[in-house]
Write a protein that holds these residues in place. Sequence first.
Motif, PDB file in Angstrom:
ATOM      1  N   CYS A 138       0.852  -1.189   0.000  1.00 40.31           N
ATOM      2  CA  CYS A 138       0.000   0.000   0.000  1.00 40.31           C
ATOM      3  C   CYS A 138       0.887   1.238   0.000  1.00 40.31           C
ATOM      4  O   CYS A 138       1.852   1.321   0.759  1.00 40.31           O
ATOM      5  CB  CYS A 138      -0.894  -0.029   1.232  1.00 40.31           C
ATOM      6  N   HIS A 153       0.225   4.120   1.074  1.00 41.15           N
ATOM      7  CA  HIS A 153       0.081   4.916   2.292  1.00 41.15           C
ATOM      8  C   HIS A 153       0.653   4.219   3.525  1.00 41.15           C
ATOM      9  O   HIS A 153       1.457   4.789   4.245  1.00 41.15           O
ATOM     10  CB  HIS A 153      -1.399   5.260   2.510  1.00 41.15           C
ATOM     11  N   CYS A 154       0.216   2.970   3.765  1.00 45.94           N
ATOM     12  CA  CYS A 154       0.619   2.350   5.024  1.00 45.94           C
ATOM     13  C   CYS A 154       1.593   1.186   4.843  1.00 45.94           C
ATOM     14  O   CYS A 154       2.112   0.671   5.827  1.00 45.94           O
ATOM     15  CB  CYS A 154      -0.603   1.894   5.817  1.00 45.94           C
ATOM     16  N   PHE A 213      -3.610   1.280  -3.145  1.00 47.29           N
ATOM     17  CA  PHE A 213      -3.919   1.362  -1.724  1.00 47.29           C
ATOM     18  C   PHE A 213      -4.555   0.067  -1.251  1.00 47.29           C
ATOM     19  O   PHE A 213      -5.199  -0.640  -2.020  1.00 47.29           O
ATOM     20  CB  PHE A 213      -4.850   2.543  -1.454  1.00 47.29           C
ATOM     21  N   CYS A 214      -4.388  -0.194   0.049  1.00 41.27           N
ATOM     22  CA  CYS A 214      -4.909  -1.451   0.570  1.00 41.27           C
ATOM     23  C   CYS A 214      -6.381  -1.317   0.909  1.00 41.27           C
ATOM     24  O   CYS A 214      -7.105  -2.289   0.971  1.00 41.27           O
ATOM     25  CB  CYS A 214      -4.118  -1.883   1.797  1.00 41.27           C
ATOM     26  N   CYS A 215      -6.826  -0.117   1.193  1.00 43.15           N
ATOM     27  CA  CYS A 215      -8.221   0.061   1.580  1.00 43.15           C
ATOM     28  C   CYS A 215      -8.647   1.485   1.276  1.00 43.15           C
ATOM     29  O   CYS A 215      -7.816   2.345   0.988  1.00 43.15           O
ATOM     30  CB  CYS A 215      -8.395  -0.233   3.071  1.00 43.15           C
ATOM     31  N   GLY A 258      -9.747   3.629   3.348  1.00 43.55           N
ATOM     32  CA  GLY A 258      -9.266   4.535   4.380  1.00 43.55           C
ATOM     33  C   GLY A 258      -7.937   5.168   3.994  1.00 43.55           C
ATOM     34  O   GLY A 258      -7.772   6.388   4.042  1.00 43.55           O
ATOM     35  N   CYS A 259      -7.015   4.320   3.568  1.00 47.13           N
ATOM     36  CA  CYS A 259      -5.704   4.820   3.167  1.00 47.13           C
ATOM     37  C   CYS A 259      -5.821   5.748   1.970  1.00 47.13           C
ATOM     38  O   CYS A 259      -5.141   6.759   1.869  1.00 47.13           O
ATOM     39  CB  CYS A 259      -4.771   3.658   2.834  1.00 47.13           C
ATOM     40  N   THR A 264      -3.643   3.216   8.659  1.00 43.90           N
ATOM     41  CA  THR A 264      -5.018   3.192   8.201  1.00 43.90           C
ATOM     42  C   THR A 264      -5.898   3.869   9.247  1.00 43.90           C
ATOM     43  O   THR A 264      -5.851   3.504  10.415  1.00 43.90           O
ATOM     44  CB  THR A 264      -5.479   1.746   8.043  1.00 43.90           C
ATOM     45  N   GLY A 310      -5.150   9.158  10.206  1.00 43.00           N
ATOM     46  CA  GLY A 310      -4.419   8.006  10.733  1.00 43.00           C
ATOM     47  C   GLY A 310      -3.597   8.302  11.970  1.00 43.00           C
ATOM     48  O   GLY A 310      -2.811   7.474  12.389  1.00 43.00           O
TER      49      GLY A 310
END
Lengths: 63, 834
Positions: free
Chosen positions: B29, B31-32, B58-60, B62-63, B88, B179
């Motif tokens: 991801c 972001h995270c 991105f993984c989700c 949220g990210c 996240t 986050g």
Amino acid sequence: MSVIYLLITISIVVAIGFFIAFIVAVKSGQYDDDYTPSVRMLFDDELKKEKPKSVQITKEKQI
Amino acid sequence: MTIVMFLKESICDFCHRYKEQIIMSKHNCFHCGLDIVMTKKPSEIVWENQIFFDDKLFCCNGCKTVYEIFSLNDMSCYYDFEKSPGATPLDINGKYDFLDNESIVSKLLEFHEDSTAIVSLNIPHIHCSSCIWILENLQRLQKGINTSQVNFPEKKVRITYNPQIVSLQMIVGLLSSIGYEPYISLDNYETGTATIDRSLTYKLGVAFFCFGNIMLLSFPEYFEVKEFWLDQYRGFFRGLIFALSLPSFFYSANGYYVSAYKSIKSRMLNIDIPIALGIIVMFGRSTFDIVMDYGSGFFDSLTGLIFFMLLGKMFQIKTYSFLSFERDFKSYFPIAITKINSNTTEESIPVYDIQKGDRLLIRNQELIPVDGILISEKAQIDYSFVTGEAIPITKKSGDKIFAGGKQMGKIIEMEVLHTVSQSYLTQLWSNAIFQKNVEQKHKTITDSISRYFTPILLLIAFLGFGYWIFIDATIAFNVFTAVLIVACPCALALTAPFTFGNVLRLLGKQHFYLKNALVIEQLAKVDTLVFDKTGTITTNMKSNISYQGQPLDNENIRIIKNVLRASNHPLSRMLYAFLPEANPLKMDAFEEIAGKGILSCIGAIEIKIGSYEFVNQNAINPVLASFPLGISGVENTSVHITIDGVYFGCYIFNNHYRDGLADLFQKLKANYQIKVLSGDNAGERATLEQLLPAGTELVFNQKPEQKLAFIKKLQDEGKNVMMIGDGLNDAGALAQSNVGISISENVNVFSPACDAILDANEFQKLDYFLKLSKNAIKTIKMSFVLSLLYNVVGLSFAITGNLLPLVAAIIMPLSTITIVSFVTLMSMYYARKK
């Protein structure tokens, strides 16, 4: 008055000046966090680099 | 008709997909940094389950949202400083509603006026330079924030904002949405600004100033050349030296006088007595020398001594400011809670205002602050804070629930039985052990040596005086003072601080954080080790899972894994992590029934995962209650499976003991008595007996107060006890023991009050840490011998009446330097030796 009195006095005064600077620095909390400022110092440059880039992008969009 | 068509299609689709090869691709991801597994069939172009935005993965969602916020505000250089620095954002829906209560907010603020407010928030996620950058640029994300400053070592951000434009609730919401969720607990309540004690720094500064200047002014005297110019100004130089020594003598060294006075009063000879005596005698004799024009005095050595000793003190203090060793229940408990009024309105009230009989609303992931009775139908309560047990306990309406548990799942209602201070868990803190401020509960090694050192020193001084008084009174006086000056246990006093300071740092590097240097001495003295079971010698990060029942084929495992993917229940997460990697399937229906299990459909296949009763309802082949039994015959936590109405079997969760546990205990057995205390029932006795060396005492069903009493009983038998625990229920035992070590999976957040915090990953190194502390004491003893040798040399000068200021000025720093380098090298050597 011999010059030696004058010289020693000056050297002591200078030393006291530095000493006071040290006390002020401690009092203001400079020694409480000795890591973050070292990182913060590097940020300003990065920001300046970033700004012109974004300006260019918006210009292109306007055209 | 359509339903049948749909069913057929989905079954076909299912079979088809299963047969076709699927390509998997792994990414991180943006972001995270979390792993993303993407899949696709070779014939397809588009990857499945991917979140793509701005050419980044991105993984989700949220990210992705955080990235969007940053790129919209022209702040994407967040990602330049560090690769994937983010976290996240978690759902905080309603969690910070209490921040709209003015009286609660005012307790959190450091400063509050019409248009300015200052708040310090603790943010555990702060970990890199990107974090500092984004948190110091908050004013670009939210109007009304004036400045924000990060304190990285303390993981805190101090925000100055205008409360007329933006509220604290909005700021907390903003931080959570990017986050950086702050950690607000009861501990923050009415803290205000803590005053930091900087007196040691000032003292050190003054001592250095005096020492440096006196050294410079003393140089002419060292050469002792009979020169006109030097003789001319001698009085001026000496006067100046005398004046400069005053601040050092009266201010910097005053800690030693106070400590010496206290120890005389309590009839305990500590090391500060000979130090204070040495300093005072040195000052007195030097002043006398100058006044009577006998010589230049020992002011250079005097100020040097004070400076080096303070330096040693400074070195010994190594604080881990991001850790807290003083945590009690307040650090875990929420600051406010939602109360339901009689007219069914909801209101946030401070936890201290909760009254008996109140009705409270507990949301998902919220901590229960008081004991009470459950009103809602069912609750899943996670007591991992208290006991270290990770698997939630199911409670039914009317059951008693205890403070310290965390609600998992739906919102529940409860009625209060006791106020905060009278709850089962918090009562522990009214025990006397938490009340007294035990500063010096034991004698240090230096103090026990000085018990012999001080009388011997005085004896030598008087003997010398007695001998010379018959020959020459002046020499007798000189010898007497010279003995006290030379023998001033500077090197002796420096040994322990430098050794301990160094060992403290070496241990910290290996994730074993000690509260202070005294703990090392205590560690070396320990002869009995008491371990908590759950969460200490077992881990809740991994679970030992075994399967019992009809064998499952690969396809079934794949289905189970896919169903579990959607569930957030801790057991599902654990089982999901345990099962082998499988390709994703499309789920057509999914329902999670709290306290029961999961009901899901994939194509036409119906899957039930959950409790025995739930799964066996309407099963084609109901198995009569054959509960899986642990080795000891006590029921274990299990998850049962039915696929298409056929009962297959269950997964059993056993306690997972930490890696290397048996090895560690085998090594420790040779030198220590080992005991295991557990709050659980005796279910695991057989496993433990098998795992641990013979002779290990196992005690089960221990309440928090009983654990404390157990330690106390051992101490009354004359044992030095080290307690190793993790949860709040061990807090009493940790405080009572000689050394309380708290094991923590995440050192930043959870650990009860203790003497040391050990990162759970380093658990198997415990015997090495104990050995190192013993070697530290050995090093100190060796260096004591060395410094005594110096004293013998110095005393031979002193007793014969030949101590010149120059000799003293050479001996003192020389002994200091050799001692400091000796102990540093030795402790490094021992730390390397495994």
